[in-house]
Design a protein around this motif. Structure first.
Motif: not given
Length: 1016
Positions: A503-509
């Motif tokens: 499982x890969x969780x990605x967040x970019x702001x």
């Protein structure tokens, strides 16, 4: 004296009276075609040098004396003169003109600019063309349409990745793909990849596939460093600027416009050719695959062959295994607008059933966009995308769990059914390969992603010429990858079965605060200044679990395994940038543009974290200076030149550290005997500084015959230095096997040509032709740290490498023995001899690329096509290495024929005149034993897309429909190729580096699509 005083008093009173009668005039300028605001329109008080410029929302404010006249002018539109009356705001509607380029394009940071004044190369593709291409992955829809761009589709499996590179490879081991930007906000386009590696298991999908083509208004390709310098280091590789639709295409006053489209396609695989004459066996002796098994098809001719008195039936196992695939693509959208707001809501569902059993891809896409004026000078735009995709895949590549291993090598005399033996084990024709149908039922990979992309854009106009924009965007997704192998898979790392889940969780702001000032100085000068700040933050974590030895066969849960191992990784990365840009224009014919940016990156060494870069460019519309705008032959001509220096932090997080990691130590899997352990990484972390890319570009843009023909030619010289390189081999005496360091330089020099012609344009008939051509010379000019080469993909040999003083993508492998003149040195019998040294035997870089797009419209009928050509560029077809050994390729049907090889008998140094037999021994021990035999020409000519459409608009006038369009489209028809595999465009390494490598991959497809779109 009295007379003079009287005249003076009269004039003063007149001036005061005129001043007293002046008033402030406000209004808004819009496009007559669709009602969209026109920012940057020149508003000039006639007969004076007093003027202003329309703001981002098209509004303006100016002092006008009584009886004064305003002149509104904008490139691409016909001037309009208005004398304001009354006290209320005025509405100005400009009509498109025909004396200029008539084109606004979206550039870096979402800023709209007049293409006439751009000082660098760009190329735009309309959203309708993207939808018409009918590609699951949006990247593939650009193929053949943009000069300077190379696109590679990885596989014919549903949900496969596609790679897009602009103006050649610029990094050795880092990211080479262009930056993807949606409405000014960068988005992630990485490919998560397969934990078992691309070579053993194939690729996965890249995140650009999440973009729904139905919401795209246009795509503008920013090619050079001058065009992308404002965007920061991530755009050093070029940028794909995607602008989404809004509600202005709907009905006014909020009345909704509803559009519904649906298409259905039939997909058939482009299969390699296989021999159809010889049965299973060796040395001409038949093996039936039951009590006598072998991997080979070097048996007797199948015609007339009997076994135990019964005729041996001939099968086509390849065609039998594949099936016709199907894709449904449905979309519904609702839109509308009023004077103060507009909205769009779109939902799409796409589902593809692949040509290979048990493979499919589905995608739900929801998109909403709403723009409103909160106050007179304050505008808010909010948008939200939600994407949910689900992809069922099978392994590709060199792993024996891949069904194609057996299908492509299966003898034509072998019947794979039933797939199991009476004892329940799989039924095989050879002991070392799986039954392909059994593998389909017992091996599989599922790739699921849920993603959201919200964007908030707040625009404030305190003055008509000043705009302050605050834009906040995010890109967040969760990707789940699950793989299983049942008990009994031949060639598995564990015959007791295995499974893993990741499982890969990605967040970019991303946040941009931008101030833009557009100001005119009289009729001659105008300026456009941008100041801004950007903050980009990335966070990702990956949780991985693997279980081996299934306790209950067929139950794929981690708790059902005998041994479990797990790993967790967390990454974060931040960049801060300050940027400025100034454009100065003189009489719309001379433009000077200056750009500067100062970036700071968390992944570089502390004393090297901040680095400046910028660009200077200019453009000169010489036809304006020469008064040729109305010339019947050459009505527009511009020369442009630019120089840019761009920095890049093209390396992963924590490359400055030497962490302890939890993995296998040699053949010992941790935990071992109940004890856990960690090992120091074998990759040493050097101090790191930013990569540097400098580029010089010069171009010529022309339009002929009142815009009936156009020619855009660009030359660029791009140099990349201090390239950040991971996995660089270093001396073992250091205690480390490799290092991450700045270790290379590279150049790309090229020419891009874009030609547009409208040979026919009448009231009912229009024919447009667009041609593009790209030629790029790439060279790795330096490899640091005394490196001989860098490895990217494949095996040690054959494999894909970088060598100094050669183009990127050298194929290294064994070859036939030759003398210094390049002549074959043959053995005494006249056969070629296989060398034992690995040398460069090919290169994946093409010589040139080209494309032709033609659109013919006659009344309501439209016919269009796109032809795409790649010239040169080798492919390592590793299938040959195995299949020629087995005797299944079409070429082996010539077995038993003779050939005289051109060359020299090594022992006598005499020219060869001996004829040799092309038999089993030759193909197994000579031809397939040398890597050189697997090198093939990657050139192709494709009918990328052909479409026929009819608009029933006139027939539905008295119905609820506004329009009704029927389309029939065909895609990916190969007109010419030298490659013996399915498609020379594919690559086992997916969207990563190390292209031009093929090994048991799902074949590409050609499609027939029927679509219908209704608007009401």
């Amino acid at each position: 004296m009295k007379k003079g005083l009287f005249l003076w008093l009269f004039m003063a009173i007149s001036v005061v009276q005129a001043f007293a009668q002046s008033r402030t005039v406000t209004g808004k300028v819009t496009d007559a075609k669709d009602g969209t605001p026109l920012p940057g329109v020149n508003v000039l008080l006639k007969g004076t040098s007093k003027g202003t410029i329309a703001g981002a929302d098209g509004t303006f404010k100016i002092e006008v004396p009584s009886g004064g006249t305003l002149v509104f002018s904008f490139v691409g539109y016909t001037n309009q003169t208005i004398t304001p009356e009354g006290n209320g705001p005025i509405s100005v509607v400009l009509q498109s003109g025909n004396k200029s380029l008539n084109e606004l394009v979206v550039t870096a940071l979402g800023i709209k600019r007049d293409k006439r004044t751009l000082t660098y190369a760009t190329q735009e593709v309309k959203g309708a063309s993207i939808v018409e291409a009918k590609q699951n992955n949006m990247v593939n829809a650009l193929a053949g349409k943009v000069a300077g761009v190379q696109i590679t589709n990885s596989s014919g499996m549903p949900g496969s990745s596609a790679r897009i590179v602009i103006r050649g490879t610029t990094s050795l081991t880092g990211e080479n793909q262009a930056l993807m930007v949606i409405d000014g906000v960068p988005m992630d386009n990485t490919e998560a990849g397969n934990p078992d590696g691309a070579l053993s298991a194939g690729g996965t999908v890249n995140r650009a596939s999440d973009i729904d083509p139905n919401i795209i208004e246009s795509i503008n390709v920013l090619k050079g460093a001058a065009a992308t310098a404002l965007y920061g280091s991530a755009a050093a590789r070029g940028a794909i600027i995607i602008t989404t639709k809004n509600g202005l295409g709907g009905n006014k006053n909020g009345k909704p416009t509803v559009s519904v489209s649906s298409s259905y396609s039939f997909e058939n695989p482009i299969l390699p050719k296989f021999q159809e004459k010889y049965a299973q066996g060796t040395g001409g002796v038949y093996y039936n695959g039951e009590n006598k098994k072998t991997s080979l098809s070097w048996g007797p001719a199948i015609d007339g062959l009997t076994d135990n008195g019964k005729p041996v039936q001939k099968r086509n196992n390849v065609k039998d295994f594949f099936k016709t695939g199907h894709t449904t693509d449905n979309n519904i959208s609702v839109s509308g607008y009023s004077d103060n707001s507009n909205y769009l809501v779109s939902y799409s569902f796409l589902k593809t059933d692949g040509t290979m059993p048990a493979t499919d891809y589905s995608r739900h896409s929801l998109f909403t966009k709403y723009t409103t004026k909160l106050t007179k000078n304050l505008q808010l735009t909010t948008q939200f995308s939600f994407i949910s995709s689900d992809n069922h895949r099978l392994p590709e590549g060199n792993a024996l769990a891949n069904p194609l291993w057996t299908i492509y090598s299966a003898p034509i005399s072998w019947d794979p059914f039933p797939i199991t033996n009476p004892d329940g084990t799989q039924r095989v024709f050879r002991a070392s390969r799986n039954n392909p149908y059994w593998a389909v039922e017992n091996v599989g990979l599922r790739d699921r992603t849920n993603r959201i992309i919200p964007v908030i854009n707040l625009s404030y106009n305190p003055l008509p010429w000043l705009t302050i924009t605050e834009r906040l965007g995010a890109d967040m997704y969760v990707n789940n990858l699950d793989y299983h192998e049942n008990t009994g898979v031949i060639g598995s790392t564990n015959e007791g079965g295995k499974l893993w889940t990741r499982q890969n969780q990605f967040q970019q702001f991303n946040n941009d605060l931008m101030i833009q000032a557009r100001k005119n100085f009289g009729e001659d000068w105008s300026t456009d200044i941008v100041l801004g700040n950007n903050i980009l933050s990335n966070y990702s974590n990956t949780a991985y679990q693997q279980g081996v030895e299934l306790l209950t066969p067929g139950l794929y849960t981690i708790s059902n395994t005998n041994s479990i191992s797990a790993d967790y990784d967390y990454y974060k990365k931040r960049k801060v940038g300050f940027y400025a840009q100034a454009n100065v224009e003189f009489r719309k014919m001379l433009t000077l543009a200056l750009t500067g940016r100062y970036d700071g990156s968390s992944v570089l060494s502390k004393d090297e974290q901040f680095y400046p870069y910028g660009s200077i460019s200019g453009g000169f519309v010489f036809t304006e200076a020469l008064g040729m705008s109305s010339n019947k032959i050459l009505n527009f001509g511009k020369i442009r030149a630019s120089y840019a220096s761009v920095g890049n932090d093209n390396v992963a997080s924590y490359s400055l550290n030497n962490p302890y990691v939890h993995n296998a130590i040699g053949n010992i899997q941790l935990p071992f005997n109940g004890a856990n352990g960690f090992q120091l990484t074998t990759n040493y972390a050097y101090p790191l500084r930013n990569e540097k890319v400098t580029e010089f570009e010069v171009g010529l843009e022309t339009k002929f015959f009142q815009n009936r023909a156009s020619l855009d030619v660009s030359y660029f010289d791009k140099k990349s230095k201090d390239l950040l390189t991971t996995g660089t081999p270093i001396s073992g005496a250091t205690g480390f096997a490799s290092a991450t360091l700045n270790a290379g330089n590279m150049t790309n020099k090229g020419v891009e040509v874009v030609l547009g012609v409208t040979p026919i344009k009448t009231r009912n008939l229009t024919w447009d032709i667009n041609v593009n051509y790209t030629r790029i010379k790439n060279e790795v000019t330096f490899l640091g740290n005394n490196l001989n080469s860098l490895f990217f993909a494949g095996f040690t040999h054959p494999g894909i490498y970088a060598f100094a003083n050669q183009p990127y993508g050298v194929i290294l492998g064994t070859s036939y023995i030759r003398n210094e003149q390049g002549q074959l040195l043959l053995d005494d019998d006249g056969y070629p001899q296989v060398g034992d040294k690995s040398i460069p035997i090919g290169n994946v870089t093409p010589n040139w690329l080209g494309g032709v797009t033609s659109t013919l419209t006659y009344k309501a009928l439209t016919f269009s096509f796109t032809i795409d050509h790649k010239n040169g560029g080798d492919i390592l077809n590793l299938d040959n290495y195995y299949l020629y050994t087995y005797g299944t390729p079409k070429a082996t049907e010539n077995r038993g024929s003779t050939k005289v090889f051109e060359g020299i008998i090594e022992s006598t140094q005499k020219v060869n005149d001996k004829a040799v037999v092309l038999d089993e021994n030759y193909y197994r021990n000579i031809y397939s034993a040398v890597d050189e035999s697997s090198i093939e020409d990657g050139s192709y000519l494709k009918l990328r897309q052909v479409s026929l459409g009819y608009n029933f608009g006139t027939m539905v006038k008295n119905t609820p429909f506004k329009s009704l369009v029927l389309n029939v489209t065909g895609t990916n028809f190969i007109l010419h190729k030298n490659y013996t595999g399915s498609d020379p465009e594919v690559s086992l390494n997916g969207s990563g580096n190390g292209q031009g490598f093929g090994n048991f991959m799902v074949p590409s497809n050609h499609n027939i699509i029927i679509g219908l779109k209704a608007t009401f």
